[in-house]
Design a protein around this motif. Structure first.
Motif, PDB file in Angstrom:
ATOM      1  N   SER A   1       1.327  -4.490  -0.091  1.00 59.73           N
ATOM      2  CA  SER A   1       1.381  -4.119   1.319  1.00 59.73           C
ATOM      3  C   SER A   1       0.468  -5.036   2.102  1.00 59.73           C
ATOM      4  O   SER A   1      -0.605  -5.393   1.656  1.00 59.73           O
TER       5      SER A   1
ATOM      6  N   MET B   1      -4.214   0.181   4.748  1.00 61.91           N
ATOM      7  CA  MET B   1      -3.570   1.447   5.087  1.00 61.91           C
ATOM      8  C   MET B   1      -4.536   2.279   5.917  1.00 61.91           C
ATOM      9  O   MET B   1      -5.723   2.316   5.642  1.00 61.91           O
ATOM     10  N   ASN B   2      -3.998   2.968   6.925  1.00 62.23           N
ATOM     11  CA  ASN B   2      -4.868   3.818   7.736  1.00 62.23           C
ATOM     12  C   ASN B   2      -5.022   5.185   7.077  1.00 62.23           C
ATOM     13  O   ASN B   2      -4.427   5.470   6.034  1.00 62.23           O
TER      14      ASN B   2
ATOM     15  N   THR C   1      -1.755   7.326   6.446  1.00 67.75           N
ATOM     16  CA  THR C   1      -0.941   6.831   5.340  1.00 67.75           C
ATOM     17  C   THR C   1      -1.570   7.194   4.003  1.00 67.75           C
ATOM     18  O   THR C   1      -0.874   7.612   3.077  1.00 67.75           O
TER      19      THR C   1
ATOM     20  N   LEU D   1       6.668   5.919   6.200  1.00 65.39           N
ATOM     21  CA  LEU D   1       5.398   5.680   6.887  1.00 65.39           C
ATOM     22  C   LEU D   1       4.758   4.378   6.409  1.00 65.39           C
ATOM     23  O   LEU D   1       4.270   3.583   7.218  1.00 65.39           O
TER      24      LEU D   1
ATOM     25  N   THR E   1       6.813   1.376   7.804  1.00 67.25           N
ATOM     26  CA  THR E   1       6.629   1.134   9.240  1.00 67.25           C
ATOM     27  C   THR E   1       5.223   0.653   9.570  1.00 67.25           C
ATOM     28  O   THR E   1       5.031  -0.020  10.575  1.00 67.25           O
ATOM     29  N   ARG E   2       4.246   0.979   8.729  1.00 66.55           N
ATOM     30  CA  ARG E   2       2.862   0.549   8.980  1.00 66.55           C
ATOM     31  C   ARG E   2       2.599  -0.873   8.496  1.00 66.55           C
ATOM     32  O   ARG E   2       1.659  -1.501   8.930  1.00 66.55           O
ATOM     33  N   SER E   3       3.412  -1.355   7.553  1.00 70.63           N
ATOM     34  CA  SER E   3       3.128  -2.695   6.986  1.00 70.63           C
ATOM     35  C   SER E   3       3.785  -3.799   7.786  1.00 70.63           C
ATOM     36  O   SER E   3       4.611  -3.573   8.619  1.00 70.63           O
TER      37      SER E   3
END
Length: 58
Positions: free
Chosen positions: A4, A8-9, A12, A53, A56-58
Motif C-alpha cells: 500500500s 494507513m490512517n 483504516t 476503504l 480508496t485510501r491508497s
C-alpha cells in the motif's frame, strides 16, 4: 499492509483490526458450535468494506 502506498490512517487500521478480530470470532464460533451462514456473510461484508476503504485510501 504490504504494497500500500502511504500510511494507513486510524480509521483504516481500526477497520482492519475489526475485520481480523471478526474472523477470529467467527472461526472460533464455527469450531465450537458449528457453522452459521449469517456470521460468515457478515464477516465477508465487513471484509469487503475494509478492502474498499483500503483501496480508496491508497
Amino acid at each position: 499492509m504490504p504494497g500500500s502506498s502511504g500510511s494507513m490512517n486510524g480509521a483504516t487500521k481500526a477497520m482492519g483490526a475489526m475485520t481480523f478480530g471478526g474472523l477470529v470470532v467467527v472461526t472460533a464460533y464455527t469450531v465450537a458450535l458449528g457453522s452459521n451462514g449469517w456470521l460468515w456473510f457478515g464477516w465477508v461484508v465487513l471484509g469487503l468494506l475494509t478492502l474498499a476503504l483500503v483501496v480508496t485510501r491508497s
